[in-house]
Write a protein that holds these residues in place. Sequence first.
Motif, PDB file in Angstrom:
ATOM      1  N   UNK A   1     -15.036 -10.425   7.599  1.00  4.28           N
ATOM      2  CA  UNK A   1     -13.882 -11.275   7.873  1.00  4.28           C
ATOM      3  C   UNK A   1     -13.467 -11.073   9.323  1.00  4.28           C
ATOM      4  N   UNK A   2     -13.248 -12.163  10.043  1.00  3.39           N
ATOM      5  CA  UNK A   2     -12.753 -12.095  11.416  1.00  3.39           C
ATOM      6  C   UNK A   2     -11.232 -12.172  11.392  1.00  3.39           C
ATOM      7  N   UNK A   3     -10.586 -11.241  12.096  1.00  3.73           N
ATOM      8  CA  UNK A   3      -9.125 -11.234  12.171  1.00  3.73           C
ATOM      9  C   UNK A   3      -8.733 -11.360  13.644  1.00  3.73           C
ATOM     10  N   UNK A   4      -7.770 -12.232  13.916  1.00  7.68           N
ATOM     11  CA  UNK A   4      -7.350 -12.547  15.285  1.00  7.68           C
ATOM     12  C   UNK A   4      -5.831 -12.468  15.356  1.00  7.68           C
ATOM     13  N   UNK A   5      -5.329 -11.661  16.278  1.00  9.35           N
ATOM     14  CA  UNK A   5      -3.885 -11.536  16.454  1.00  9.35           C
ATOM     15  C   UNK A   5      -3.272 -12.877  16.823  1.00  9.35           C
ATOM     16  N   UNK A   6      -2.108 -13.149  16.290  1.00 10.61           N
ATOM     17  CA  UNK A   6      -1.410 -14.399  16.587  1.00 10.61           C
ATOM     18  C   UNK A   6      -0.795 -14.359  17.979  1.00 10.61           C
ATOM     19  N   UNK A   7      -0.747 -15.505  18.635  1.00 12.69           N
ATOM     20  CA  UNK A   7      -0.048 -15.611  19.917  1.00 12.69           C
ATOM     21  C   UNK A   7       1.466 -15.542  19.724  1.00 12.69           C
ATOM     22  N   UNK A   8       1.896 -15.772  18.489  1.00 11.53           N
ATOM     23  CA  UNK A   8       3.317 -15.631  18.149  1.00 11.53           C
ATOM     24  C   UNK A   8       3.552 -14.169  17.796  1.00 11.53           C
ATOM     25  N   UNK A   9       3.999 -13.387  18.750  1.00  9.47           N
ATOM     26  CA  UNK A   9       4.086 -11.929  18.613  1.00  9.47           C
ATOM     27  C   UNK A   9       4.883 -11.539  17.375  1.00  9.47           C
TER      28      UNK A   9
ATOM     29  N   UNK B   1      -5.403  -7.926  19.250  1.00 10.43           N
ATOM     30  CA  UNK B   1      -6.420  -8.841  19.765  1.00 10.43           C
ATOM     31  C   UNK B   1      -7.329  -9.330  18.667  1.00 10.43           C
ATOM     32  N   UNK B   2      -8.426  -8.620  18.463  1.00 13.40           N
ATOM     33  CA  UNK B   2      -9.415  -9.060  17.476  1.00 13.40           C
ATOM     34  C   UNK B   2     -10.053  -7.860  16.795  1.00 13.40           C
ATOM     35  N   UNK B   3     -10.555  -8.098  15.603  1.00 15.77           N
ATOM     36  CA  UNK B   3     -11.410  -7.134  14.912  1.00 15.77           C
ATOM     37  C   UNK B   3     -12.200  -7.880  13.848  1.00 15.77           C
ATOM     38  N   UNK B   4     -13.419  -7.417  13.624  1.00 17.23           N
ATOM     39  CA  UNK B   4     -14.176  -7.914  12.473  1.00 17.23           C
ATOM     40  C   UNK B   4     -14.143  -6.824  11.410  1.00 17.23           C
ATOM     41  N   UNK B   5     -13.636  -7.168  10.242  1.00 17.79           N
ATOM     42  CA  UNK B   5     -13.495  -6.204   9.155  1.00 17.79           C
ATOM     43  C   UNK B   5     -14.663  -6.397   8.192  1.00 17.79           C
ATOM     44  N   UNK B   6     -15.436  -5.345   7.980  1.00 17.23           N
ATOM     45  CA  UNK B   6     -16.605  -5.383   7.110  1.00 17.23           C
ATOM     46  C   UNK B   6     -16.273  -4.705   5.789  1.00 17.23           C
ATOM     47  N   UNK B   7     -16.555  -5.402   4.713  1.00 18.96           N
ATOM     48  CA  UNK B   7     -16.205  -4.938   3.373  1.00 18.96           C
ATOM     49  C   UNK B   7     -17.426  -4.986   2.454  1.00 18.96           C
TER      50      UNK B   7
ATOM     51  N   UNK C   1       3.958 -12.218  14.280  1.00 19.85           N
ATOM     52  CA  UNK C   1       3.534 -13.034  13.137  1.00 19.85           C
ATOM     53  C   UNK C   1       2.257 -12.454  12.530  1.00 19.85           C
ATOM     54  N   UNK C   2       1.956 -12.854  11.309  1.00 24.57           N
ATOM     55  CA  UNK C   2       0.722 -12.409  10.669  1.00 24.57           C
ATOM     56  C   UNK C   2      -0.483 -12.843  11.495  1.00 24.57           C
ATOM     57  N   UNK C   3      -1.527 -12.025  11.515  1.00 24.43           N
ATOM     58  CA  UNK C   3      -2.735 -12.427  12.249  1.00 24.43           C
ATOM     59  C   UNK C   3      -3.438 -13.588  11.566  1.00 24.43           C
ATOM     60  N   UNK C   4      -4.284 -14.256  12.327  1.00 25.86           N
ATOM     61  CA  UNK C   4      -5.135 -15.318  11.792  1.00 25.86           C
ATOM     62  C   UNK C   4      -6.317 -14.653  11.099  1.00 25.86           C
ATOM     63  N   UNK C   5      -6.539 -14.993   9.840  1.00 26.34           N
ATOM     64  CA  UNK C   5      -7.626 -14.398   9.062  1.00 26.34           C
ATOM     65  C   UNK C   5      -8.629 -15.495   8.736  1.00 26.34           C
ATOM     66  N   UNK C   6      -9.876 -15.262   9.076  1.00 22.58           N
ATOM     67  CA  UNK C   6     -10.906 -16.284   8.922  1.00 22.58           C
ATOM     68  C   UNK C   6     -11.310 -16.481   7.461  1.00 22.58           C
ATOM     69  N   UNK C   7     -12.157 -17.458   7.249  1.00 28.84           N
ATOM     70  CA  UNK C   7     -12.846 -17.571   5.969  1.00 28.84           C
ATOM     71  C   UNK C   7     -13.711 -16.324   5.784  1.00 28.84           C
ATOM     72  N   UNK C   8     -14.135 -16.078   4.571  1.00 24.81           N
ATOM     73  CA  UNK C   8     -14.967 -14.913   4.268  1.00 24.81           C
ATOM     74  C   UNK C   8     -16.432 -15.276   4.446  1.00 24.81           C
ATOM     75  N   UNK C   9     -17.161 -14.438   5.160  1.00 24.61           N
ATOM     76  CA  UNK C   9     -18.597 -14.625   5.320  1.00 24.61           C
ATOM     77  C   UNK C   9     -19.364 -13.556   4.561  1.00 24.61           C
ATOM     78  N   UNK C  10     -20.629 -13.848   4.274  1.00 21.20           N
ATOM     79  CA  UNK C  10     -21.481 -12.864   3.604  1.00 21.20           C
ATOM     80  C   UNK C  10     -22.779 -12.705   4.381  1.00 21.20           C
ATOM     81  N   UNK C  11     -23.227 -11.469   4.500  1.00 22.47           N
ATOM     82  CA  UNK C  11     -24.510 -11.144   5.117  1.00 22.47           C
ATOM     83  C   UNK C  11     -25.450 -10.678   4.013  1.00 22.47           C
ATOM     84  N   UNK C  12     -26.604 -11.337   3.907  1.00 22.25           N
ATOM     85  CA  UNK C  12     -27.611 -10.909   2.937  1.00 22.25           C
ATOM     86  C   UNK C  12     -28.845 -10.454   3.702  1.00 22.25           C
ATOM     87  N   UNK C  13     -28.970  -9.139   3.920  1.00 25.60           N
ATOM     88  CA  UNK C  13     -30.110  -8.641   4.693  1.00 25.60           C
ATOM     89  C   UNK C  13     -31.411  -8.801   3.926  1.00 25.60           C
ATOM     90  N   UNK C  14     -32.460  -9.112   4.671  1.00 21.16           N
ATOM     91  CA  UNK C  14     -33.792  -9.161   4.073  1.00 21.16           C
ATOM     92  C   UNK C  14     -34.472  -7.798   4.175  1.00 21.16           C
TER      93      UNK C  14
END
Length: 386
Positions: free
Chosen positions: A245-253, A315-321, A255-268
């Motif tokens: 999940x990509x998380x992005x801090x809001x420009x509205x100091x 700023x930003x962070x990618x959260x891996x779950x 406020x809740x951060x912007x949270x992206x749609x959920x992505x999935x990685x399927x390694x081969x």
Amino acid sequence: MLEQAEKIRVAVLYGGRSGEHEVSLLSATNVIQYLDRSRFEVIPIGIDRQGAWFLGDDVFKKELSTTPAKLRLSQEVERMLFNPELIGKQIQPVNPAQLMSSAKHSERIFDVIFPVIHGVLCEDGTVQGLLELADVPYVGCGVLASAVGMDKDVSKRLVKDAGINTVPYLLINHGQWDHNPEQFCQRVAEKLAFPVFVKPANTGSSVGVEKIKQAGDLSAAINRAFQYDTKVIVEQGLDVRELEVAVLESLNYGADPIVSVVGEVRPRHEFYSYAAKYVDENGAELFIPAEISNELRAEVRETAKEIFRVLNCEGMSRVDLFLERSTNKIYFNEVNTIPGFTQISMYPKLMAASGVNYSELLTHLVMLAVARHKRQTKLKREYVAG
């Protein structure tokens, strides 16, 4: 700091001494190309493998094995050795007079630094501390979150303390291992079940990570992991799906951060290794959005937002779950405070799928850096008794 009509001069810091040097070059190529030239001037600053700093794109030319896409710079910047001690100060380069002549609006040759550097001595708070000392605005997490985010042990402790599931693991430092390796291997056999994952505590991009299926291979894997760090964790292997999940801090100091749609990685590969991420073009399949239920999707996004808050990210962070297949239980894996910005990187892909395109994302991050610096300059640095 700047007049409204003037462009913000952004120094893109790339390269570095970590094992993720090549990834940084690829990420920086994209950042340099997609920064909005109607709002920003771009100045590349490269750090080579030996730790020397260069103004311009020499590190690209010198070290990238494949030719990167042509850099569309706003002006020609000639090679010069750049002393990091001069960060935040006006410098007099030998040749690039054009750069300096257009810098009249600023006391610096740049206004904001955009670190596009990954791994140890880059993403772990060391560079961020240098920039704090120099009083220079910079993109991304601050010193504390950067250091904590890099340390898999400390970040897991904080997340677990907040009530979020973490995968069981054991930690050992190099001194303890040298003193009694047999005792630690015995503890692993008693507390965990094979397969396990051996991980240097402070690396990114799965550098030094190995999946170990039997006890006889454990000791050698730990010795190899100690080539990359002085702390190693041995983590329980689970049957999981890997969500990001990509998380992005809001420009509205505030406020809740912007949270992206959920992505999935399927390694081969056996797992999402360095090779699967960057070497093998078909090393993994990326699914955006992840094929999970709406209820799980909401829970994953809320968990990512909470981890962003718990680890004091900015700023930003990618959260891996991890999502355990048999139970649908969500586990924290790790957080990336300077995620990849390559063509195949999940962070910009996830944000694009959430309505924030690449160029808008970069602009958002630069403006966050400027706003944070303005807030920090208002803080008192000394105590005067009343």
